[in-house]
Design a protein around this motif. Structure first.
Motif, mmCIF file in Angstrom:
data_model
loop_
_atom_site.group_PDB
_atom_site.id
_atom_site.type_symbol
_atom_site.label_atom_id
_atom_site.label_comp_id
_atom_site.label_asym_id
_atom_site.label_seq_id
_atom_site.Cartn_x
_atom_site.Cartn_y
_atom_site.Cartn_z
ATOM 1 N N ILE A 1 0.893 -0.979 -0.343
ATOM 2 C CA ILE A 1 0.029 0.126 -0.412
ATOM 3 C C ILE A 1 0.840 0.910 0.207
ATOM 4 C CG2 ILE A 1 -1.934 1.219 0.907
ATOM 5 C CD1 ILE A 1 -1.929 -2.350 2.518
ATOM 6 N N ASN A 2 0.739 2.133 -1.105
ATOM 7 C CA ASN A 2 1.950 2.919 -0.906
ATOM 8 C C ASN A 2 0.564 4.672 -0.297
ATOM 9 O OD1 ASN A 2 3.799 2.185 -2.276
ATOM 10 N ND2 ASN A 2 3.267 1.508 -4.166
ATOM 11 N N MET A 3 1.316 5.422 -0.091
ATOM 12 C CA MET A 3 0.496 6.826 0.727
ATOM 13 C C MET A 3 0.790 7.861 -0.788
ATOM 14 S SD MET A 3 -1.511 7.317 1.947
ATOM 15 C CE MET A 3 -1.092 6.300 3.657
ATOM 16 N N ALA A 4 -0.583 8.501 -1.629
ATOM 17 C CA ALA A 4 -0.230 8.675 -2.549
ATOM 18 C C ALA A 4 -0.901 10.593 -2.202
ATOM 19 C CB ALA A 4 -0.648 8.571 -4.362
ATOM 20 N N SER A 5 -1.332 11.495 -2.961
ATOM 21 C CA SER A 5 -2.108 11.968 -2.454
ATOM 22 C C SER A 5 -3.049 12.575 -3.700
ATOM 23 C CB SER A 5 -1.295 13.457 -2.114
ATOM 24 O OG SER A 5 -1.504 14.565 -1.651
ATOM 25 N N VAL A 6 -4.150 14.085 -2.897
ATOM 26 C CA VAL A 6 -4.762 14.193 -3.906
ATOM 27 C C VAL A 6 -3.819 15.166 -4.792
ATOM 28 C CG1 VAL A 6 -7.127 13.805 -2.645
ATOM 29 C CG2 VAL A 6 -5.548 15.957 -2.222
ATOM 30 N N SER A 7 -2.964 16.060 -3.712
ATOM 31 C CA SER A 7 -1.658 16.589 -5.109
ATOM 32 C C SER A 7 -1.065 15.627 -5.701
ATOM 33 C CB SER A 7 -0.555 16.722 -3.537
ATOM 34 O OG SER A 7 -1.449 17.950 -2.641
ATOM 35 N N GLY A 8 -1.385 14.688 -6.426
ATOM 36 C CA GLY A 8 -0.916 13.084 -7.278
ATOM 37 C C GLY A 8 -2.068 13.780 -8.757
ATOM 38 N N LEU A 9 -2.808 13.948 -8.147
ATOM 39 C CA LEU A 9 -3.777 14.398 -8.777
ATOM 40 C C LEU A 9 -4.280 15.487 -9.551
ATOM 41 C CD1 LEU A 9 -6.611 11.139 -6.563
ATOM 42 C CD2 LEU A 9 -4.481 11.488 -8.776
ATOM 43 N N ARG A 10 -4.664 16.392 -8.627
ATOM 44 C CA ARG A 10 -4.980 17.887 -8.567
ATOM 45 C C ARG A 10 -3.661 18.756 -8.567
ATOM 46 N NH1 ARG A 10 -10.052 19.152 -5.811
ATOM 47 N NH2 ARG A 10 -10.023 21.368 -6.458
ATOM 48 N N ALA A 11 -3.752 19.928 -8.982
ATOM 49 C CA ALA A 11 -1.785 20.583 -8.990
ATOM 50 C C ALA A 11 -2.692 21.453 -7.515
ATOM 51 C CB ALA A 11 -2.056 21.962 -9.827
ATOM 52 N N GLY A 12 -1.137 22.178 -7.219
ATOM 53 C CA GLY A 12 -0.732 22.310 -5.627
ATOM 54 C C GLY A 12 -0.327 23.749 -5.732
ATOM 55 N N VAL A 13 -0.495 25.120 -5.397
ATOM 56 C CA VAL A 13 0.601 26.121 -5.165
ATOM 57 C C VAL A 13 2.086 25.674 -4.179
ATOM 58 C CG1 VAL A 13 0.888 28.382 -4.569
ATOM 59 C CG2 VAL A 13 -1.124 27.869 -5.939
ATOM 60 N N GLY A 14 2.635 25.809 -4.970
ATOM 61 C CA GLY A 14 3.890 25.114 -4.545
ATOM 62 C C GLY A 14 4.332 23.790 -3.778
ATOM 63 N N ARG A 15 3.485 23.268 -4.953
ATOM 64 C CA ARG A 15 4.089 21.824 -4.499
ATOM 65 C C ARG A 15 4.567 20.910 -6.426
ATOM 66 N NH1 ARG A 15 0.436 19.187 -0.630
ATOM 67 N NH2 ARG A 15 -0.226 21.031 0.755
ATOM 68 N N THR A 16 5.710 21.485 -6.134
ATOM 69 C CA THR A 16 6.300 21.657 -7.785
ATOM 70 C C THR A 16 6.410 19.660 -7.623
ATOM 71 O OG1 THR A 16 6.780 23.389 -8.633
ATOM 72 C CG2 THR A 16 8.103 21.560 -9.452
ATOM 73 N N ALA A 17 7.542 19.866 -6.314
ATOM 74 C CA ALA A 17 7.812 18.115 -6.014
ATOM 75 C C ALA A 17 7.129 17.542 -5.590
ATOM 76 C CB ALA A 17 8.909 17.734 -5.839
ATOM 77 N N TYR A 18 6.659 17.990 -4.271
ATOM 78 C CA TYR A 18 5.706 16.619 -3.493
ATOM 79 C C TYR A 18 4.074 16.752 -4.707
ATOM 80 C CZ TYR A 18 1.699 15.792 0.135
ATOM 81 O OH TYR A 18 1.460 14.767 0.690
ATOM 82 N N GLY A 19 3.282 16.964 -5.313
ATOM 83 C CA GLY A 19 3.063 16.558 -6.518
ATOM 84 C C GLY A 19 3.074 15.989 -7.842
ATOM 85 N N THR A 20 4.148 16.311 -7.911
ATOM 86 C CA THR A 20 4.681 15.184 -9.165
ATOM 87 C C THR A 20 5.041 13.791 -8.186
ATOM 88 O OG1 THR A 20 5.781 17.293 -9.917
ATOM 89 C CG2 THR A 20 6.899 15.263 -11.027
ATOM 90 N N SER A 21 5.561 13.808 -7.243
ATOM 91 C CA SER A 21 5.968 13.040 -6.853
ATOM 92 C C SER A 21 5.222 11.839 -6.051
ATOM 93 C CB SER A 21 7.108 12.960 -5.250
ATOM 94 O OG SER A 21 6.162 13.483 -4.026
ATOM 95 N N LYS A 22 4.097 12.433 -6.157
ATOM 96 C CA LYS A 22 2.436 11.621 -5.825
ATOM 97 C C LYS A 22 1.866 11.133 -7.350
ATOM 98 C CE LYS A 22 2.902 11.940 -0.762
ATOM 99 N NZ LYS A 22 3.252 10.541 -0.713
ATOM 100 N N ALA A 23 2.253 11.857 -8.356
ATOM 101 C CA ALA A 23 1.561 11.250 -9.195
ATOM 102 C C ALA A 23 2.162 10.212 -9.489
ATOM 103 C CB ALA A 23 2.041 12.485 -10.587
#
Length: 263
Positions: free
Chosen positions: A136-158
């Protein structure tokens, strides 16, 4: 009670990881509590043992392959194999896109993505020998929709979402399922300490159920995917966000939903 076997949880010293470790222990799993914080490990183990659960701790920096091997060796001292792996360890570096440094980018990717890959690979090699496993991996809605300031975090979760599907495809024939959870707004200790009342009040209208999630909400979802009976759930991205990902119009204000006579 189902036999969850041995479960290794990364980032289990606080927040979602701690809640997950405690809930798995309540289900009867023998939990290997791993974290970069020794104090966090001790806290989680104490809470598990207070409720009669079984746990052992091992310091783990998921960006260090030697640490990973040592953590799995400790888990295998209980049994021949880790039956459940929860890849929860992660970091967030918030910066605007134009200000994001290569150093911060690589740090987030190394922990969030590469760490998850290495732990999953180490677990799967042994799981395949027994033709059974739950990753079970922990992704995030940040991997599904962009968020300001989350360039690396959102990309990593995607990328974790892509990694999960890749594992599901290749390891499914070996009796190993791989799924990811994509939490939405969760009231973790970190969020509680850093979010202002204004931030919370602006987010709440975007969450259809009208509240932030709890760490236990995510832990319960993990327990579902870790259950031996969940063997036909594979490659799934389970969004646990109170409907946050589904919301859209609420961001522009409430609409007038008064009823009108149909013509």
């Amino acid at each position: 009670m189902e036999d969850y076997g041995v479960a290794l949880v990364t980032g289990a010293g606080s927040g979602i990881g701690q809640a997950t470790a405690m809930l798995l222990a309540e289900k009867g799993a023998r939990v290997v509590v791993t974290d970069i914080s020794e104090a966090g490990i001790s806290d989680t183990i104490n809470k598990i043992e207070e409720k009669g659960g079984k746990a052992l701790g091992k310091r783990l920096d998921v960006s260090n392959s030697d640490d990973i091997d040592a953590a799995f060796a400790a888990a295998e001292s209980w049994d021949k194999c880790v039956d459940v792996l929860v890849n929860n360890a992660g970091i967030v570096n918030i910066h605007s896109f134009l200000d994001y440094t290569a150093h911060d980018w690589h740090q987030v990717m190394q922990v969030n993505l590469t760490g998850s890959f290495l732990c999953a690979q180490r677990a799967a090699r042994e799981m395949a020998k027994q033709s059974y496993g739950r990753i079970i991996n922990m992704a995030s809605v940040s991997g599904l929709r962009a968020g300001v300031g989350r360039t690396a975090y959102g990309t990593s979760k995607a990328a974790i979402i892509g990694l999960t599907r890749q594992i599901a495809l290749e390891m499914g024939p070996h009796g190993i399922t791989a799924n990811a959870i994509a939490p939405g707004p969760i009231m973790t200790p970190l969020v509680e300490a850093n979010y202002t009342e204004e931030t919370i009040s602006r987010l709440l209208p975007m969450i259809p159920v009208g509240r932030f999630g709890s760490c236990a909400d995510i832990g319960d979802a993990v327990c579902y995917l870790a259950n031996p009976k969940s063997g036909y759930v594979n490659g799934e991205i389970l969004t646990v966000d109170g409907g946050y990902f589904s919301s859209g119009m609420t961001q522009t204000g409430k609409l007038d939903m008064t009823s009108r006579e149909s013509k």
